[in-house]
Motif scaffolding. Structure first.
Motif, PDB file in Angstrom:
ATOM      1  N   ASN A   1      27.998  34.895  40.848  1.00  0.00           N
ATOM      2  CA  ASN A   1      28.092  33.600  41.524  1.00  0.00           C
ATOM      3  C   ASN A   1      29.535  33.114  41.637  1.00  0.00           C
ATOM      4  O   ASN A   1      29.766  31.936  41.876  1.00  0.00           O
ATOM      5  CB  ASN A   1      27.225  32.559  40.794  1.00  0.00           C
ATOM      6  N   GLN A   2      30.502  34.035  41.453  1.00  0.00           N
ATOM      7  CA  GLN A   2      31.918  33.670  41.537  1.00  0.00           C
ATOM      8  C   GLN A   2      32.645  34.559  42.542  1.00  0.00           C
ATOM      9  O   GLN A   2      32.312  35.728  42.701  1.00  0.00           O
ATOM     10  CB  GLN A   2      32.581  33.807  40.174  1.00  0.00           C
ATOM     11  N   THR A   3      33.666  34.001  43.175  1.00  0.00           N
ATOM     12  CA  THR A   3      34.516  34.767  44.078  1.00  0.00           C
ATOM     13  C   THR A   3      35.457  35.630  43.239  1.00  0.00           C
ATOM     14  O   THR A   3      36.051  35.151  42.274  1.00  0.00           O
ATOM     15  CB  THR A   3      35.325  33.824  44.989  1.00  0.00           C
ATOM     16  N   VAL A   4      35.572  36.917  43.624  1.00  0.00           N
ATOM     17  CA  VAL A   4      36.405  37.848  42.868  1.00  0.00           C
ATOM     18  C   VAL A   4      37.339  38.597  43.811  1.00  0.00           C
ATOM     19  O   VAL A   4      37.088  38.688  45.011  1.00  0.00           O
ATOM     20  CB  VAL A   4      35.545  38.877  42.079  1.00  0.00           C
ATOM     21  N   GLN A   5      38.431  39.109  43.229  1.00  0.00           N
ATOM     22  CA  GLN A   5      39.364  39.925  44.001  1.00  0.00           C
ATOM     23  C   GLN A   5      39.629  41.218  43.249  1.00  0.00           C
ATOM     24  O   GLN A   5      39.862  41.213  42.041  1.00  0.00           O
ATOM     25  CB  GLN A   5      40.681  39.202  44.245  1.00  0.00           C
ATOM     26  N   LEU A   6      39.610  42.333  43.971  1.00  0.00           N
ATOM     27  CA  LEU A   6      39.951  43.623  43.411  1.00  0.00           C
ATOM     28  C   LEU A   6      41.473  43.758  43.449  1.00  0.00           C
ATOM     29  O   LEU A   6      42.075  43.682  44.518  1.00  0.00           O
ATOM     30  CB  LEU A   6      39.297  44.744  44.220  1.00  0.00           C
ATOM     31  N   LEU A   7      42.087  43.920  42.289  1.00  0.00           N
ATOM     32  CA  LEU A   7      43.545  43.980  42.198  1.00  0.00           C
ATOM     33  C   LEU A   7      44.081  45.405  42.125  1.00  0.00           C
ATOM     34  O   LEU A   7      45.033  45.761  42.812  1.00  0.00           O
ATOM     35  CB  LEU A   7      44.018  43.212  40.956  1.00  0.00           C
ATOM     36  N   ARG A   8      43.478  46.229  41.242  1.00  0.00           N
ATOM     37  CA  ARG A   8      43.978  47.590  40.983  1.00  0.00           C
ATOM     38  C   ARG A   8      42.801  48.522  40.743  1.00  0.00           C
ATOM     39  O   ARG A   8      41.684  48.074  40.509  1.00  0.00           O
ATOM     40  CB  ARG A   8      44.878  47.614  39.741  1.00  0.00           C
ATOM     41  N   ARG A   9      43.114  49.820  40.740  1.00  0.00           N
ATOM     42  CA  ARG A   9      42.099  50.801  40.379  1.00  0.00           C
ATOM     43  C   ARG A   9      42.740  51.909  39.546  1.00  0.00           C
ATOM     44  O   ARG A   9      43.957  52.155  39.601  1.00  0.00           O
ATOM     45  CB  ARG A   9      41.360  51.335  41.568  1.00  0.00           C
TER      46      ARG A   9
END
Length: 128
Positions: free
Chosen positions: A42-50
């Motif tokens: 239920n939260q907005t997320v951002q993919l930063l690294r892998r």
């Protein structure tokens, strides 16, 4: 297809052996994989690294790290998904990959890890 869910983020992976781009007699095997990342939280997320761990039956495990995925750092609102296709070359027709996405919750800045499930890289002639 393999699937894993971590902290409400679902990661699914489909693998395809690319026989037309592979040269088994030259120990060159090409695989593509399609990853779909779905935000079921239920939260907005951002993919930063892998971070990927790539194991090849013909050589030692490799670690590949970097920002984002295929040049992007997608932001996923609740219910949204992001898909991309990438590839991997092996020296043998047998291997596997697994990894971690480093993500951030945009509401509070908390960072968390999301599991990329282990998947097999098997050239099609090994499956017959």
């Amino acid at each position: 297809m393999v699937i894993a869910v971590t902290s409400g983020i679902q990661v699914s992976v489909e693998v395809t052996y690319q026989s037309e781009f592979s040269s088994p007699h030259q120990h060159h095997f090409v695989f593509t994989y399609k990853v779909t990342i779905e935000n079921k939280s239920n939260q907005t997320v951002q993919l930063l690294r892998r971070r990927w761990e790539i194991s090849d039956a013909a050589e030692v495990r490799k670690i590949v790290e970097g920002d984002g995925v295929v040049g992007q750092q997608p932001i996923l609102e609740p219910g949204e998904s992001h898909s991309y296709v990438s590839g991997c070359n092996l020296k043998s027709g047998l291997g596997k990959m697994k990894g971690i996405y480093y993500m951030e919750k945009l509401f509070d800045g908390n960072k968390f890890d999301v599991v990329i499930p282990e998947f097999q890289l098997i050239a099609s002639y090994f499956q017959n």
